[in-house]
Design a protein around this motif. Structure first.
Motif, PDB file in Angstrom:
ATOM      1  N   GLU A 289     -18.324  65.905 -86.142  1.00 15.76           N
ATOM      2  CA  GLU A 289     -18.793  64.632 -85.614  1.00 15.76           C
ATOM      3  C   GLU A 289     -18.353  64.507 -84.153  1.00 15.76           C
TER       4      GLU A 289
ATOM      5  N   GLU B 283     -22.656  63.974 -89.182  1.00 16.85           N
ATOM      6  CA  GLU B 283     -23.057  62.742 -88.483  1.00 16.85           C
ATOM      7  C   GLU B 283     -23.708  63.003 -87.117  1.00 16.85           C
TER       8      GLU B 283
ATOM      9  N   TYR C 102      -5.144  62.936 -97.263  1.00 16.72           N
ATOM     10  CA  TYR C 102      -4.242  63.079 -96.127  1.00 16.72           C
ATOM     11  C   TYR C 102      -2.813  62.742 -96.560  1.00 16.72           C
TER      12      TYR C 102
ATOM     13  N   ALA D 174     -21.681  55.179 -96.592  1.00  9.92           N
ATOM     14  CA  ALA D 174     -21.215  54.282 -95.531  1.00  9.92           C
ATOM     15  C   ALA D 174     -20.027  54.886 -94.780  1.00  9.92           C
ATOM     16  N   ASN D 175     -19.697  54.226 -93.698  1.00 14.37           N
ATOM     17  CA  ASN D 175     -18.520  54.505 -92.920  1.00 14.37           C
ATOM     18  C   ASN D 175     -17.276  54.562 -93.811  1.00 14.37           C
ATOM     19  N   GLY D 176     -16.516  55.642 -93.723  1.00 17.28           N
ATOM     20  CA  GLY D 176     -15.264  55.707 -94.478  1.00 17.28           C
ATOM     21  C   GLY D 176     -15.412  56.140 -95.930  1.00 17.28           C
ATOM     22  N   ALA D 177     -16.613  56.509 -96.344  1.00 15.43           N
ATOM     23  CA  ALA D 177     -16.840  56.878 -97.751  1.00 15.43           C
ATOM     24  C   ALA D 177     -16.228  58.236 -98.107  1.00 15.43           C
ATOM     25  N   GLY D 178     -15.976  59.058 -97.080  1.00 14.21           N
ATOM     26  CA  GLY D 178     -15.362  60.360 -97.342  1.00 14.21           C
ATOM     27  C   GLY D 178     -16.232  61.546 -96.968  1.00 14.21           C
ATOM     28  N   LYS D 179     -17.241  61.304 -96.159  1.00  9.36           N
ATOM     29  CA  LYS D 179     -18.178  62.374 -95.806  1.00  9.36           C
ATOM     30  C   LYS D 179     -17.491  63.438 -94.938  1.00  9.36           C
ATOM     31  N   THR D 180     -16.815  62.986 -93.895  1.00  5.08           N
ATOM     32  CA  THR D 180     -16.156  63.947 -93.003  1.00  5.08           C
ATOM     33  C   THR D 180     -15.061  64.718 -93.737  1.00  5.08           C
ATOM     34  N   THR D 181     -14.317  64.036 -94.566  1.00  4.91           N
ATOM     35  CA  THR D 181     -13.242  64.706 -95.317  1.00  4.91           C
ATOM     36  C   THR D 181     -13.834  65.809 -96.196  1.00  4.91           C
TER      37      THR D 181
ATOM     38  N   VAL E  28      -8.337  60.813-100.861  1.00  5.19           N
ATOM     39  CA  VAL E  28      -9.449  59.930-100.479  1.00  5.19           C
ATOM     40  C   VAL E  28     -10.761  60.435-101.097  1.00  5.19           C
TER      41      VAL E  28
ATOM     42  N   GLN F 245     -24.673  58.662 -91.983  1.00  6.09           N
ATOM     43  CA  GLN F 245     -24.685  57.233 -92.276  1.00  6.09           C
ATOM     44  C   GLN F 245     -26.098  56.699 -92.184  1.00  6.09           C
TER      45      GLN F 245
HETATM   46  P1  ATP Z   1     -16.995  58.158 -90.949  1.00  7.58           P
HETATM   47  O1  ATP Z   1     -18.459  58.229 -90.895  1.00  7.58           O
HETATM   48  O2  ATP Z   1     -16.430  56.885 -90.454  1.00  7.58           O
HETATM   49  O3  ATP Z   1     -16.286  59.361 -90.427  1.00  7.58           O
HETATM   50  P2  ATP Z   1     -16.624  59.223 -93.535  1.00  7.58           P
HETATM   51  O4  ATP Z   1     -17.525  58.902 -94.679  1.00  7.58           O
HETATM   52  O5  ATP Z   1     -16.825  60.514 -92.862  1.00  7.58           O
HETATM   53  O6  ATP Z   1     -16.677  58.069 -92.502  1.00  7.58           O
HETATM   54  P3  ATP Z   1     -13.900  59.986 -93.790  1.00  7.58           P
HETATM   55  O7  ATP Z   1     -13.718  60.104 -92.324  1.00  7.58           O
HETATM   56  O8  ATP Z   1     -13.955  61.212 -94.598  1.00  7.58           O
HETATM   57  O9  ATP Z   1     -15.166  59.106 -94.109  1.00  7.58           O
HETATM   58  O10 ATP Z   1     -12.749  59.036 -94.352  1.00  7.58           O
HETATM   59  C1  ATP Z   1     -12.514  58.833 -95.739  1.00  7.58           C
HETATM   60  C2  ATP Z   1     -11.221  58.069 -95.924  1.00  7.58           C
HETATM   61  O11 ATP Z   1     -10.143  58.860 -95.451  1.00  7.58           O
HETATM   62  C3  ATP Z   1     -11.168  56.761 -95.141  1.00  7.58           C
HETATM   63  O12 ATP Z   1     -10.525  55.803 -95.959  1.00  7.58           O
HETATM   64  C4  ATP Z   1     -10.309  57.095 -93.953  1.00  7.58           C
HETATM   65  O13 ATP Z   1      -9.578  55.970 -93.527  1.00  7.58           O
HETATM   66  C5  ATP Z   1      -9.388  58.168 -94.479  1.00  7.58           C
HETATM   67  N1  ATP Z   1      -8.982  59.103 -93.419  1.00  7.58           N
HETATM   68  C6  ATP Z   1      -9.798  59.797 -92.618  1.00  7.58           C
HETATM   69  N2  ATP Z   1      -9.107  60.572 -91.756  1.00  7.58           N
HETATM   70  C7  ATP Z   1      -7.796  60.352 -92.018  1.00  7.58           C
HETATM   71  C8  ATP Z   1      -6.573  60.860 -91.479  1.00  7.58           C
HETATM   72  N3  ATP Z   1      -6.549  61.765 -90.495  1.00  7.58           N
HETATM   73  N4  ATP Z   1      -5.412  60.390 -92.003  1.00  7.58           N
HETATM   74  C9  ATP Z   1      -5.429  59.499 -93.017  1.00  7.58           C
HETATM   75  N5  ATP Z   1      -6.534  58.987 -93.575  1.00  7.58           N
HETATM   76  C10 ATP Z   1      -7.704  59.400 -93.095  1.00  7.58           C
END
Ligand code: ATP
Length: 238
Positions: free
Chosen positions: A87, A164, A15, A39-46, A20, A196
């Protein structure tokens, strides 16, 4: 591996220029059901958003059916056969189930094609047919999740990305939703899901990837990952 439908090659994305995801690679064969767990925040959604074309990698590439798609926008990847169920369901709460489903087929303007999509989706989800005139916000969380998945199928995808699904659902409903994912995969749709709920996802997947701070740290058959001491300790509390 049989024919690859998707190949993610060493992507870096993030971002506002801040990565990330750091050099992530994975591949999926046609017909597979693959899980990315972490885990939460690992980068799955990205990762999912990047495959769907909602974001673009800073480096690396994504290949779908032999063609590089990493520069395509989301409306173009959906035309090629990739459908993303985000999600949090994101239904139109005041619209009926059928109206929500029809919006999922927005790339198909032809009424006949929309009707075929509805027919296919209602065969997979007979309960939604009975409740097709019900307004989405009056349904339970589990039912809304089914509608969100069904909407993702309206574009007749070859690859379905499920983000998710278990979020906010009771364990018994998570099990139901996972059974639905298996049925969709058996109907011929390749599935990539991120979760997760590691155990639940690996129990239905053929193969899996474990993601940690934007990198794949482990991969293998779902069975091997379920048996792995590292996975059991880190994600299943065993
Ligand atoms: P979750 O299950 O919480 O969605 P995740 O594994 O899908 O977790 P992501 O949402 O891909 O993780 O987030 C990965 C990293 O990117 C995290 O550190 C998060 O803080 C960061 N991040 C996610 N969305 C944004 C955004 N719009 N702007 C900046 N950083 C972001």
């Amino acid at each position: 591996m049989t024919e690859r439908i998707l190949e993610v090659r060493d992507i870096q994305c993030g971002y506002d220029g801040v990565p990330v995801i750091h050099g992530l690679s994975l591949e999926i064969a046609r017909g597979e059901l693959v899980a990315i767990v972490g885990a939460n925040g690992a980068g799955k959604t990205t990762t999912m958003r990047t495959i769907a074309g909602l974001m673009h990698p800073y480096r690396g590439e994504i290949v779908f059916e032999g063609e590089v798609i990493s520069r395509l926008e989301a409306h173009e990847t959906i035309r090629r056969g990739i459908s993303y169920v985000p999600e949090g369901r994101r239904l139109f709460s005041k619209l009926t189930i059928q109206e929500n489903l029809e919006l999922g087929a927005f790339i198909r303007k032809d009424r006949k094609v929309i009707d075929e999509g509805l027919k296919r989706v209602f065969e997979l989800f007979p309960k939604l047919y009975d409740r097709r005139r019900q307004v989405a916000e009056t349904m339970s969380g589990g039912e809304q999740q089914m509608v969100a998945i069904a909407r993702g199928l309206m574009s007749d995808p070859k690859l379905l990305l499920l983000d998710e699904l278990s979020l906010g659902l009771m364990p018994s409903l998570v099990e139901k939703v996972m059974e639905t994912v298996v049925a969709i995969n058996r109907s011929g749709v390749t599935v990539l899901l991120v979760e997760q709920m590691v155990q639940e996802a690996l129990e239905i997947a053929h193969r899996g990837y474990v993601i940690q701070t934007g990198t794949i740290v482990q991969q293998g058959t779902a069975r091997d990952l379920l048996d792995s001491p590292e996975v059991r300790k880190a994600y299943m509390g065993l």
